[in-house]
Design a protein around this motif. Structure first.
Motif, mmCIF file in Angstrom:
data_model
loop_
_atom_site.group_PDB
_atom_site.id
_atom_site.type_symbol
_atom_site.label_atom_id
_atom_site.label_comp_id
_atom_site.label_asym_id
_atom_site.label_seq_id
_atom_site.Cartn_x
_atom_site.Cartn_y
_atom_site.Cartn_z
ATOM 1 N N GLY A 138 -17.702 8.865 0.008
ATOM 2 C CA GLY A 138 -18.190 9.576 0.331
ATOM 3 C C GLY A 138 -19.149 9.724 1.293
ATOM 4 N N LEU A 139 -19.631 8.327 1.747
ATOM 5 C CA LEU A 139 -20.415 7.696 2.546
ATOM 6 C C LEU A 139 -19.365 7.205 4.075
ATOM 7 C CD1 LEU A 139 -22.337 7.493 4.465
ATOM 8 C CD2 LEU A 139 -22.824 5.397 3.753
ATOM 9 N N LYS A 140 -18.607 7.282 3.530
ATOM 10 C CA LYS A 140 -17.319 6.067 4.632
ATOM 11 C C LYS A 140 -16.672 7.413 4.781
ATOM 12 C CE LYS A 140 -13.211 3.102 3.737
ATOM 13 N NZ LYS A 140 -12.961 2.299 5.247
ATOM 14 N N LYS A 141 -15.811 8.454 3.428
ATOM 15 C CA LYS A 141 -14.976 10.025 4.597
ATOM 16 C C LYS A 141 -16.060 10.466 5.321
ATOM 17 C CE LYS A 141 -12.410 13.714 2.099
ATOM 18 N NZ LYS A 141 -12.310 14.603 1.323
ATOM 19 N N ARG A 142 -17.466 10.413 4.948
ATOM 20 C CA ARG A 142 -17.984 11.621 5.814
ATOM 21 C C ARG A 142 -18.251 10.680 7.427
ATOM 22 N NH1 ARG A 142 -19.826 16.664 6.309
ATOM 23 N NH2 ARG A 142 -21.291 16.418 7.578
ATOM 24 N N VAL A 143 -18.420 9.616 6.680
ATOM 25 C CA VAL A 143 -18.623 8.576 8.591
ATOM 26 C C VAL A 143 -17.430 8.349 8.869
ATOM 27 C CG1 VAL A 143 -19.353 6.513 9.827
ATOM 28 C CG2 VAL A 143 -20.628 7.275 7.808
ATOM 29 N N GLU A 144 -16.703 8.716 8.852
ATOM 30 C CA GLU A 144 -15.099 8.087 9.874
ATOM 31 C C GLU A 144 -14.199 9.265 9.872
ATOM 32 O OE1 GLU A 144 -12.912 5.523 7.064
ATOM 33 O OE2 GLU A 144 -14.150 4.413 7.526
ATOM 34 N N SER A 145 -14.736 10.953 9.084
ATOM 35 C CA SER A 145 -14.366 11.979 9.756
ATOM 36 C C SER A 145 -15.276 12.448 10.746
ATOM 37 C CB SER A 145 -14.055 13.179 8.190
ATOM 38 O OG SER A 145 -15.533 12.982 8.201
ATOM 39 N N VAL A 146 -15.590 11.712 11.252
ATOM 40 C CA VAL A 146 -17.058 12.825 11.984
ATOM 41 C C VAL A 146 -16.503 12.137 13.873
ATOM 42 C CG1 VAL A 146 -19.014 13.267 13.167
ATOM 43 C CG2 VAL A 146 -18.865 13.225 10.858
#
Length: 146
Positions: A138-146
């Motif tokens: 979730g962290l990876k997805k969140r950071v990379e989508s910002v």
């Protein structure tokens, strides 16, 4: 002494960008999966969360608890259980390490969970692993989508 579970993931973002998402507790329900509510109860002189109330639903482990956070520079945050209904221990940390000259970040998440009710160690470790894997993804997805 309780055993801990640990896992790492590499995120395509600078460590500062990753830590900014980790430190944004109000948005945890959007990306962690297990955290249904998060409320910062106290902050330190730098404005970082020191005490956070979290409503957790991780399958076998469901709890409304408060964690005390300690920030170590800009690349590590750890927490310990302050109070809980179901948990005896919930200690963990995120450690960030720059990769590729700081363009990417290796994030290591370590977690130790112990519950007040009797539960097989194997089930606790599986719950820890589920929490860690979902949080890192979730962290990876969140950071990379910002």
């Amino acid at each position: 002494m309780a055993e801990h579970t640990s896992s790492s993931i590499t995120i395509d973002a600078a460590p500062g960008d990753v830590m900014a998402v980790i430190a944004d507790f109000a948005r945890y329900p959007e990306w962690t999966g297990e955290v249904k509510e998060a409320e910062v109860l106290a902050t330190d002189a730098a404005g970082r969360a020191e005490k956070v109330r979290l409503l957790l639903d991780a399958g076998a482990i469901k709890d409304d608890h408060t964690l005390a956070y300690t920030w170590k520079g800009t690349d590590e945050v750890s927490w310990t259980l302050d109070k809980s209904q179901m948990l005896r221990q919930l200690d963990g940390s995120y450690r960030l390490a720059p990769v590729d000259g700081g363009k990417r970040t290796e994030v290591t998440y370590q977690l130790t969970v112990d519950v007040k009710i009797p539960m097989l160690g194997m089930i606790k470790r599986k719950a820890e692993k589920v929490i860690i894997d979902r949080a890192l993804a979730g962290l990876k997805k969140r950071v990379e989508s910002v």
